[in-house]
Design an enzyme around this catalytic site. Structure first.
Site, short mmCIF file in Angstrom:
data_model
loop_
_atom_site.label_atom_id
_atom_site.label_comp_id
_atom_site.label_asym_id
_atom_site.label_seq_id
_atom_site.Cartn_x
_atom_site.Cartn_y
_atom_site.Cartn_z
CD GLU A 1 10.36 -7.95 -16.64
OE1 GLU A 1 9.75 -8.12 -15.87
OE2 GLU A 1 11.35 -7.04 -17.04
CG PHE B 1 -2.14 0.86 0.94
CD1 PHE B 1 -3.16 0.48 0.04
CD2 PHE B 1 -2.49 2.00 2.09
CE1 PHE B 1 -4.38 1.41 0.09
CE2 PHE B 1 -3.32 2.53 1.96
CZ PHE B 1 -4.42 2.45 0.92
N GLY B 2 2.03 1.25 -0.81
CA GLY B 2 2.77 2.29 -0.65
C GLY B 2 2.16 3.39 -1.93
NE ARG B 3 6.84 6.06 -3.89
CZ ARG B 3 8.22 5.96 -3.37
NH1 ARG B 3 8.62 6.84 -2.62
NH2 ARG B 3 8.89 4.83 -3.41
CB ILE B 4 2.35 2.23 -7.50
CG1 ILE B 4 3.47 3.03 -7.87
CG2 ILE B 4 1.73 1.79 -8.59
CD1 ILE B 4 4.68 2.25 -8.60
CG HIS C 1 9.19 -4.15 -16.84
ND1 HIS C 1 9.93 -4.88 -16.09
CD2 HIS C 1 8.80 -2.90 -16.22
CE1 HIS C 1 10.25 -4.01 -15.09
NE2 HIS C 1 9.35 -2.75 -15.02
CB ILE C 2 5.06 -0.84 -21.08
CG1 ILE C 2 3.33 -1.41 -20.82
CG2 ILE C 2 5.58 -1.40 -22.11
CD1 ILE C 2 2.46 -1.19 -21.93
N GLY C 3 5.18 -0.26 -17.41
CA GLY C 3 4.43 0.46 -16.16
C GLY C 3 4.65 1.94 -16.42
CB SER D 1 5.13 -5.03 -8.03
OG SER D 1 5.21 -6.45 -7.97
NE ARG D 2 11.61 -4.09 -10.41
CZ ARG D 2 11.18 -3.20 -10.76
NH1 ARG D 2 9.95 -3.01 -11.45
NH2 ARG D 2 11.82 -2.18 -10.84
#
Ligand code: NAD
Length: 342
Positions: A275, A163-166, A293-295, A245-246
């Site tokens: 990846e 529940f961080g920034r993103i 991986h285009i976040g 995320s990852r």
């Protein structure tokens, strides 16, 4: 002698401008199409550098950090910094920075787009339309899942892991869809409990209760395979898993088998364990939406990331404390103090 900044990839023009204006010496090391240097080349080049500015995901292992005892900064281009051996960097007196905040909204947009595309089978139905197979009413294989309350007027449950920034930016997007929001983030439990409209859940409870699970924690030793076979089996058969995320946070092989067995409705992924390789069988599934991986990949955000990473690099080259330091404990280490005092 002026400090040297090594940029071992094709940094955006906005970042190059910052570096140019600093009048520090800058070395770019990459192929004509932006190919990354090999590890041995990076090890050699870093010997001549004071600061290195790697791309997100570009490995910076101990071997690179230890190649130059005078190295005094790694300015990572990206908010995630699991590509850098931060423990070794701290031991060796090397500050590491990242590029937080500026990519929060862009990455949350992408996670939300992935959620919607997976629920409504957008790529699958696009392919059907453009391939000339739209010859009449489209039926069962393309039946979607509601994101809003749907015909039965039942709000959907969104489970946010991290529940961080993103994670919080994704929560804000869910409000327009009248969702119930639950979240798991042990260090932020108190903050979650104080956030109006959000309830704290332990991980397994969150997985059992959610219609959508979206992952926004960093990759660390603790979050590696946080979502394994056991966790995937807790999901509802109608659930959708989103990971922007990852990759290694999810056991991708286990995910493929759960999707193949149709034990969940689908998954939307922007990131992968190995990846750019995908786990065997993943690409053949009809219940996935897979992005490369285009976040944070929008012009504006990438330009800003390049500027922030370049400013961090310049600060460290000038022996100043950079913004966005991820290992602040380095500042009191004798190895670091020696580097900035000489
Ligand atoms: P952040 O630090 O603001 O938030 C991460 C949150 O995860 C923190 O609140 C932290 O307490 C929580 N967390 C840590 N360990 C946890 C665990 N075991 N279980 C649950 N929560 C845990 O970071 P952010 O800016 O929101 O970015 C999150 C991650 O998103 C980055 O680390 C990066 O890996 C990834 N990311 C991916 C893309 C992409 O292109 N797909 C773009 C940007 C960021």
């Amino acid at each position: 002698m002026a400090s040297r900044i090594l940029v071992p990839w094709a940094l955006a023009e906005s970042g190059r401008e910052v570096l140019k204006k600093s009048r520090l010496r800058v070395t770019y090391l990459h192929g004509p199409a932006g190919e990354l240097p090999k590890l041995e080349e990076l090890v050699q080049a870093v010997k001549e550098a004071d600061v290195v500015l790697p791309r997100g995901g570009q490995p910076v292992p101990r071997e690179v950090l230890a190649a130059n005892p005078a190295l005094r900064g790694v300015a990572n281009h990206g908010v995630g910094y699991d590509n850098v051996d931060v423990v070794s960097a701290t031991e060796l007196g090397v500050p590491v920075t990242n590029t937080p905040e500026i990519l929060t909204e862009t990455t949350a947009d992408l996670a939300w787009a992935l959620l919607m595309a997976t629920a409504r089978k957008i790529p699958q139905t696009h392919n059907l339309t453009v391939s000339g197979r739209f010859t009449g009413p489209v039926g069962h294989p393309f039946m979607g899942m509601d994101i809003g309350p749907g015909g039965s007027n039942l709000p959907k449950v969104l489970g946010i892991i991290g529940f961080g920034r993103i994670g919080r930016a994704v929560m804000r997007r869910s409000k327009g869809f009248k969702m119930k929001v639950i979240a798991y983030d042990p260090p932020l439990r108190e903050m979650i409990e104080k956030t109006p409209g959000v309830e704290y859940r332990e991980l397994h409870d969150l997985l059992k209760e959610s219609d959508f699970v979206t992952i926004h924690c960093p990759l660390t030793k603790e979050t590696h395979h946080l979502i394994g076979r056991n966790e995937l089996e807790l999901l509802k058969p109608t659930a959708i898993l989103i990971n922007a995320s990852r990759g290694p946070v999810v056991d991708e092989v286990a995910l493929v088998s759960v999707l193949k067995e149709k034990r969940i409705f689908g998954a939307g992924l922007d990131v992968y364990e190995k990846e750019p390789q995908l786990a065997p069988g993943l690409a053949e599934l009809d219940n996935v939406v897979l992005l490369p991986h285009i976040g944070s990949l929008t012009q504006d955000t990438r330009n800003q990331m390049a500027i922030v990473a370049a400013k961090n690099a310049v600060a460290m080259a000038r022996k100043k404390k950079p913004r966005n330091l991820v290992n602040p404990e380095v500042l009191t280490r004798p190895e670091y103090l020696q580097k900035v005092s000489s």
